[in-house]
Design an enzyme around this catalytic site. Structure first.
Site, PDB file in Angstrom:
ATOM      1  N   ASP A  19      47.042 -79.204 -24.355  1.00 31.13           N
ATOM      2  CA  ASP A  19      47.644 -78.485 -25.473  1.00 31.13           C
ATOM      3  C   ASP A  19      48.397 -77.254 -24.985  1.00 31.13           C
ATOM      4  O   ASP A  19      49.436 -76.891 -25.516  1.00 31.13           O
ATOM      5  CB  ASP A  19      46.567 -78.067 -26.478  1.00 31.13           C
ATOM      6  N   GLU A  56      41.456 -73.058 -22.359  1.00 32.06           N
ATOM      7  CA  GLU A  56      41.431 -74.280 -23.157  1.00 32.06           C
ATOM      8  C   GLU A  56      41.989 -75.406 -22.314  1.00 32.06           C
ATOM      9  O   GLU A  56      41.244 -76.137 -21.692  1.00 32.06           O
ATOM     10  CB  GLU A  56      42.219 -74.086 -24.459  1.00 32.06           C
ATOM     11  N   GLU A  95      53.310 -72.562 -29.816  1.00 35.03           N
ATOM     12  CA  GLU A  95      52.253 -73.164 -30.632  1.00 35.03           C
ATOM     13  C   GLU A  95      52.463 -72.884 -32.110  1.00 35.03           C
ATOM     14  O   GLU A  95      52.222 -73.748 -32.953  1.00 35.03           O
ATOM     15  CB  GLU A  95      50.898 -72.598 -30.184  1.00 35.03           C
TER      16      GLU A  95
END
Length: 911
Positions: free
Chosen positions: A484, A490, A762
């Site tokens: 992502d 992450e 994002e």
């Protein structure tokens, strides 16, 4: 090896040159998508090639393949282990080897020749090869070795070595290697291969990939030394966002098997076993999130050479093999690619020294510097500067992204990281360096080694920058798995992000091997009840699964891989996973309505800060779930039809009818409005054919009215955005799609471009108009999901599209749709058959379209606004072009079929 190189030279210099007047040749040979691959573990590999011809309307009519184990002999037609004979067929992709059983650890050579529909016959192609891996797990004689069973904490990277000898003339040497952790291997002081972050990331507890390297050229007569270094990586390092380590295991270990074959046919195998030794080196700390500490005084020069003295090294420990299956790599690992120089040396208002590389890139910084022994330089990596112009890294959350180098004091010292990577544009420097020379630093882009395949450009510089940002968002996040984001704590394989972006990804780069590998882990991590995890590999636990739009990765990517590459095998392999996901949704439904469980919904949809007037674009999550339930069922039906599963096709067709009826009953009012009036609600209903024909135009009108009410701005999130412009085009409102695409204010695709973005954000407003930031909890500036608009730009704007009746661009659709005052748009794509192009421009009221159709394919071409006009091709009236089929009017357009070749169409167009 001598025969191998001789064969390649002879083939390239003799066999691949067409004779005088030759119009047909064969190039681009691939085995399982790869050129001369190593470690192929398929029992019957699939072979593909491309055809070159100077003539139009060329189709292959026959082919002949021959395979051998001696390249020189193969050129003369001798020592052939399989000859297909002349096969009357136009198939030139995915032809399966059909000879005698392949042997492990063996190089096979192959070539092909073809005949076309114009009575031309090619020469034999150049010789290509593939090398087989280890077919049988019992062929692994190596043992897993580790440094110490007490080595469970963050600490120095262990290094391992062994000296061995060769006792004859070496014909070939193959290294098979993997690790629990990350590895870098060396042989006689030389690095093995160009891969980084090997062996890559899979669901380690279930399957682990090994790599195969031809190291013949690194061996010496007599004594040799082999070694490798280990890093924590995904296996033992920090993962996810709770500060947890050791998700897969506590101990780093390696597995090495070197197979040396002599010219007399005998073999010697050098294994990792108890005879190896270990120590530690200069990598004192390494972590994917938190960077690396490298202390040069701990370097051990020549540690992987024969003459190095290792008396103070310790004996390794042998540990049992894990339960995971060892499989050969089938996807491209990360490699170094583009390099960036410093574009600006910044002194910030806070007095920080910051390097600006001009591009948000993923990889690391290399440098050559001098320093006194014991002094250090630290590099802190960030994506943006704050409103005041200071270095900013709050959006990294707990990830440090720090690299620290401690000098040994020996003059100019060179360094680049080993077992980490960063996402950054800006680097803050601290430490003991008094004077900074920007030329001493280079930013190196690191990403999975995928060939670029597509290009797109227009007359609008902002759209060109958007395309640039889309490509760099893909490069930065395709790091063995589709992550992502590449910078914060992450960097996970979010399934929803991957599925919405797949079609765009497959245009930009060859992602076939990349996604074939990752989809195996999707199926592997799928729960017993069919639920699909939010992230793959799944490091969030069984409870993090089952969200609509995320779980649908199980159906959406396999089908779209089939459409993009024409690969039925991916459908067959993934079909049980596809079916299991649909059955999971069915099991969670009542009266065919899926309205239970947790769902992310239309993630990051438009939500104004001041929502007093109720302008937040909220879409009912269960409405979304029902729409994707229908979509996945439809894709399963499509796949069943392709694979000849008639019973499943009928079963799920009946289910789909019930799903759509349940949708209408629950979410559509008697007057045809949807219970959620958002753009995403109407887009999904229209795109997935959830509405009967008599309600569709009304829904389109509602959608357009909604868009206009927001001042021609989109309000969609992750699940609605990919389909928004496609729906508008499908229902005759391409004009509105262009307005959305060209919108420059928030929320829009071009707003980040205007704000200086070099990758996709994002959030639509990661940086607000006043220069302040969105929440630090979730604000990546390199997050490819919204880059899914690229698919519309390539397929609609430039007009280069697939035909699902003959997927993989066997049949091509060329149907450009100009608009938005754009005067030029061009898409080029290197397909499995060759280069195809749709390149249009408008000059002085004349529409000019260049089309390239590769041999062995055909195209349906639609010329916009050409009905009733004089159209020429290369100066000749269209009706006189023999390579074209029947010309018909389609409203204001004209349409016809075309064979291969290059075409130049021109006609007057009304704007």
């Amino acid at each position: 090896m001598r025969n191998y190189y001789l064969g390649i030279v002879l083939s390239c210099t003799i066999m691949n040159l067409p004779a005088a007047g030759q119009t047909l040749s064969v190039t681009g040979l691939r085995t399982e998508y790869q050129k001369n691959p190593m470690g192929i573990d398929a029992a019957a590999p699939r072979l593909s090639w491309k055809i070159n011809s100077s003539e139009r309307n060329v189709m292959q009519r026959a082919y002949q393949i021959r395979v051998g184990t001696d390249s020189a002999a193969l050129l003369t037609g001798k020592s052939v282990v399989w000859d297909s004979g002349t096969q009357q067929s136009d198939a030139s992709v995915f032809l399966r080897y059909a000879g005698s059983a392949l042997q492990s650890n063996t190089r096979y050579y192959w070539q092909v020749k073809v005949k076309d529909n114009q009575d031309h016959e090619s020469a034999w192609s150049a010789v290509n090869s593939w090398h087989t891996g280890l077919f049988n797990p019992a062929e692994w004689s190596a043992q897993w070795i580790t440094s110490s069973m007490a080595d469970t904490l963050v600490g120095p990277s262990p290094i391992f070595r062994k000296v061995f000898s060769t006792e004859g003339r070496v014909k070939s040497a193959m290294l098979y290697i993997t690790a629990h952790g990350l590895y870098e291997a060396q042989l006689n002081g030389k690095r093995v291969g160009q891969d980084h972050l090997a062996p890559g990331w899979t669901s380690y507890e279930k399957r682990l990939l090994y790599q195969s390297y031809d190291v013949t050229g690194l061996l010496k007569n007599g004594q040799n030394a082999i070694g490798f270094t280990l890093g924590d990586g995904w296996y033992r390092g920090y993962l996810a966002f709770e500060g947890k380590r050791g998700f897969y295991g506590k101990h780093l270990s390696g597995l090495v098997q070197l197979v040396v074959e002599y010219t007399d046919g005998t073999k010697k195998v050098i294994n990792s076993d108890q005879s190896w030794k270990y120590s530690t080196g200069p990598v004192r700390f390494s972590d994917l999130y938190n960077g690396e500490v490298y202390d040069a005084k701990y370097e051990k020069p020549g540690w992987s050479t024969v003459n190095y003295k290792d008396a103070d090294w310790k004996n390794v420990q042998v540990i049992p093999a894990g339960k995971e299956a060892l499989e050969s790599s089938i996807s491209p690992l990360a490699r170094k690619h583009e390099e960036f120089s410093v574009v600006k040396l910044i002194k910030t208002p806070k007095g920080e020294t910051v390097l600006d590389f001009g591009q948000n890139v993923v990889g690391w910084v290399s440098f050559k510097l001098s320093g006194k022994a014991g002094t250090y330089i630290q590099l802190e990596h960030g994506e943006v500067l704050d409103k005041a112009g200071n270095f900013y890294d709050a959006n990294l959350r707990k990830a440090k992204q720090h690299v620290k180098y401690i000098f040994k004091g020996s003059g100019l010292e060179s360094y680049e990281p080993h077992f980490t990577y960063q996402g950054f544009r800006y680097v803050k420097l601290t430490g003991n360096i008094a004077k900074i020379d920007p030329s001493s630093f280079k930013a190196i882009a690191v990403y999975s080694d995928m060939d670029p395949t597509g290009t797109f450009k227009t007359s609008n510089p902002l759209l060109n920058q958007l395309q640039h940002n889309i490509q760099w968002g893909q490069k930065g996040n395709f790091m063995d798995v589709p992550t992502d984001c590449p910078q914060r704590d992450e960097r996970l394989g979010w399934t929803g992000d991957a599925q919405v972006f797949f079609r765009t990804a497959a245009f930009n780069m060859d992602v076939a091997g990349f996604f074939t590998k990752w989809m195996k882990d999707v199926a592997s991590d799928q729960l017993a009840n069919g639920s699909v995890p939010f992230v793959v590999p799944n490091v969030l636990g069984e409870g993090a699964a089952g969200s609509t739009g995320w779980g649908d990765v199980a159906t959406i990517i396999p089908w779209n891989m089939y459409v993009a590459y024409g690969d039925q095998q991916i459908l067959a392999t993934q079909y049980p996973s596809m079916k299991s996901w649909v059955d999971f949704m069915t099991g969670k439904s009542k009266n065919d309505l899926w309205n239970t469980g947790f769902h992310f919904g239309d993630w990051l949809f438009y939500h104004p800060e001041d929502d007093n007037d109720g302008r937040a674009a909220i879409t009912d999550k269960y409405l979304i779930a029902q729409a994707f339930y229908a979509h996945s069922t439809q894709l399963l039906i499509n796949s069943a039809k392709v694979l000849g599963k008639k019973a499943d096709e009928e079963k799920y067709t009946e289910l789909l009818d019930r799903i759509k009826k349940a949708f209408l009953k629950e979410y559509i009012t008697p007057n045809g409005r949807m219970v959620s009036g958002s753009q995403t609600a109407y887009v999904l209903a229209l795109n997935f054919d959830m509405l009967p024909e008599n309600l569709r135009q009304q829904a389109v009108d509602f959608l357009v009215t909604n868009i206009e009410s927001y001042g021609n701005h989109l309000t969609t999130g992750f699940l609605g955005t990919p389909y928004l412009c496609h729906v508008l085009t499908r229902f005759g409102r391409t004009d509105v799609a262009y307005k959305l695409l060209l919108q420059e204010t928030y929320p829009s695709w071009l707003y980040p471009v205007k704000m200086g973005a070099t990758t996709i954000w994002e959030r639509w407003d990661g940086i607000k108009p006043d220069g302040s930031f969105q929440t630090t909890g979730m604000n990546s500036f390199n997050h490819y999901a919204y880059g899914a608009i690229g698919d519309w730009m390539y397929r609609v704007m430039a007009g280069l599209d697939t035909d699902e009746s003959a997927p993989g661009y066997k049949k091509i659709i060329i149907s450009p749709q100009p608009g938005g005052k754009i005067t030029h748009a061009a898409a080029q794509l290197e397909t499995l058959y060759g280069l195809t192009v749709s390149d249009w421009k408008i000059e002085n009221g004349v529409f000019k379209l260049k089309v390239v159709i590769p041999p062995n394919t055909t195209a349906k071409i639609k010329l916009p606004g050409a009905a009733g006009t004089m159209v020429t091709e290369s100066g000749t009236a269209l009706k006189n072009i023999k390579a074209l089929g029947k010309i018909s009017n389609q409203g204001n357009d004209i349409e016809f079929n075309a064979g291969s070749g290059t075409y130049q169409f021109e006609y007057a167009i009304k704007l």
